[in-house]
Enzyme design. Structure first.
Site, mmCIF file in Angstrom:
data_model
loop_
_atom_site.group_PDB
_atom_site.id
_atom_site.type_symbol
_atom_site.label_atom_id
_atom_site.label_comp_id
_atom_site.label_asym_id
_atom_site.label_seq_id
_atom_site.Cartn_x
_atom_site.Cartn_y
_atom_site.Cartn_z
ATOM 1 N N GLN A 1 18.227 20.088 -7.556
ATOM 2 C CA GLN A 1 18.380 18.712 -8.047
ATOM 3 C C GLN A 1 19.843 18.491 -8.435
ATOM 4 O OE1 GLN A 1 15.275 17.390 -10.789
ATOM 5 N NE2 GLN A 1 13.964 19.088 -10.135
ATOM 6 N N HIS B 1 22.925 26.834 -5.000
ATOM 7 C CA HIS B 1 22.372 26.076 -3.875
ATOM 8 C C HIS B 1 23.440 25.197 -3.231
ATOM 9 C CE1 HIS B 1 19.245 24.369 -1.420
ATOM 10 N NE2 HIS B 1 19.483 23.153 -1.859
ATOM 11 N N LYS C 1 16.164 20.346 11.260
ATOM 12 C CA LYS C 1 14.882 20.017 10.629
ATOM 13 C C LYS C 1 14.964 18.655 9.970
ATOM 14 C CE LYS C 1 15.799 21.813 6.008
ATOM 15 N NZ LYS C 1 15.442 22.760 4.949
#
Length: 324
Positions: A105, A138, A201
């Site tokens: 997030q 991330h 994807k």
């Protein structure tokens, strides 16, 4: 006194929360210190109590806690432990977060959403953290969320060297599971002297943990493909990517990720996958049901210990990864 290592006038103390004590003990062993005894327990209503059994006054304190499940509990415990060190007159507080919770997030995808990764950084700063030391965030921009130094460590050397020693490099292709991981996959290619492929994807924003794989960009036919990612949560993304590679003629697929989050259906997906091996580091504890022959867990403790030593001795953390 436990957990103290003195260099001149400086004093190191090493602390751990309850989330992943095995990793804490291994890092402490590599540093040649002990983990400071800490009394910690939950009250009946779920509140957390912490008290250190030794004085931290004037010490350079290093506190390790990985954000594993139940993630909110361990984040709160870490914040309480930081606050306790600040009120115990620690000279400095370095927070070691092998896996940084809420890192996905990191931005607003749509209106009225939070940026929770920034909130975690703000909470740590408010609690009293002077520095954060973490592994494979991330996204890189999270480093800018914390108002202070952030030492960003990488598991790539450990993972890539393990794979490179097992696989015939002439048959190896490094695969990024999405466009966002291409830069990391490029570094793998440089280290292993291997070509790159990408799995394209699309994710349904309205359905959590659901991914539709579309196409493979690059030649994977007859190749041993190494899928590289920062984390595996439910396993949906990575197993779908592996299926796409096999459908395009891959001879074998090995999956590597720094963080094995492994939530919900991950156990069944990994067991039933055609992937020959999943390779993680131990930034997070591995659930008992996932102690399978096809899962390999490598130690991140030497990397963390080397970084802690550089911070304590006013050295260079960057120098640990210069060869990348």
């Amino acid at each position: 006194m436990t957990g103290i290592k003195t260099t001149g006038e400086k004093k190191m103390m090493f602390f751990s929360g309850r989330a992943h004590p095995e990793l804490a003990e291994e890092v402490a062993h590599k540093l040649g210190v002990g983990v400071v005894p800490t009394k910690a327990f939950d009250f009946a209503n779920g509140e957390i109590y912490v008290r250190y059994q030794e004085s931290a006054r004037g010490a350079d304190c290093f506190l390790i806690q990985s954000h594993t499940a139940p993630i909110n509990k361990w984040i709160m415990e870490q914040l309480i432990m930081i606050d306790a060190l600040k009120r115990a007159s620690a000279r400095s507080i370095t927070v070691i977060v092998p896996f940084y919770g809420y890192a996905r997030q990191d931005k607003k995808h749509r209106g009225r959403e939070p940026i929770s990764a920034r909130l975690i950084a703000d909470l740590m700063k408010t609690a009293g953290a002077d520095r954060i030391l973490t592994v494979d965030l991330h996204t890189d921009q999270i480093q800018g969320f914390f108002d202070g130094p952030v030492d960003h460590l990488f598991a790539l050397p450990i993972l890539a060297d393990y794979v490179g020693a097992k696989v015939d490099r002439s048959k190896l292709t490094v695969v990024s599971p999405d466009a966002g991981r291409v830069r990391v996959a490029d570094r793998w290619c440089d280290r292993l002297d291997a070509p790159l492929a990408i799995v394209h994807k699309r994710r349904d924003k309205d359905v959590a943990n659901q991914v539709t794989v579309h196409e493979v960009v690059g030649d994977v036919k007859g190749r041993v493909c190494v899928l590289v990612d920062d984390m595996i949560d439910t396993g949906g993304t990575i197993c779908a990517a592996a299926d796409a590679l096999f459908a395009h003629g891959a001879e074998d697929v090995i999956v590597t990720a720094t963080h094995g989050v492994l939530s919900g259906p991950a156990a069944d997906r990994l067991k039933n996958s055609k992937v020959s091996e999943f390779v993680f580091t131990d930034t997070l504890p591995t659930p008992g049901e996932l102690e399978l022959d096809k899962i390999t867990v490598l130690s991140i403790a030497p990397t963390i210990a080397n970084a802690v030593r550089e911070v304590f001795e006013d050295g260079s953390v960057t120098s640990l990864f210069d060869e990348q």
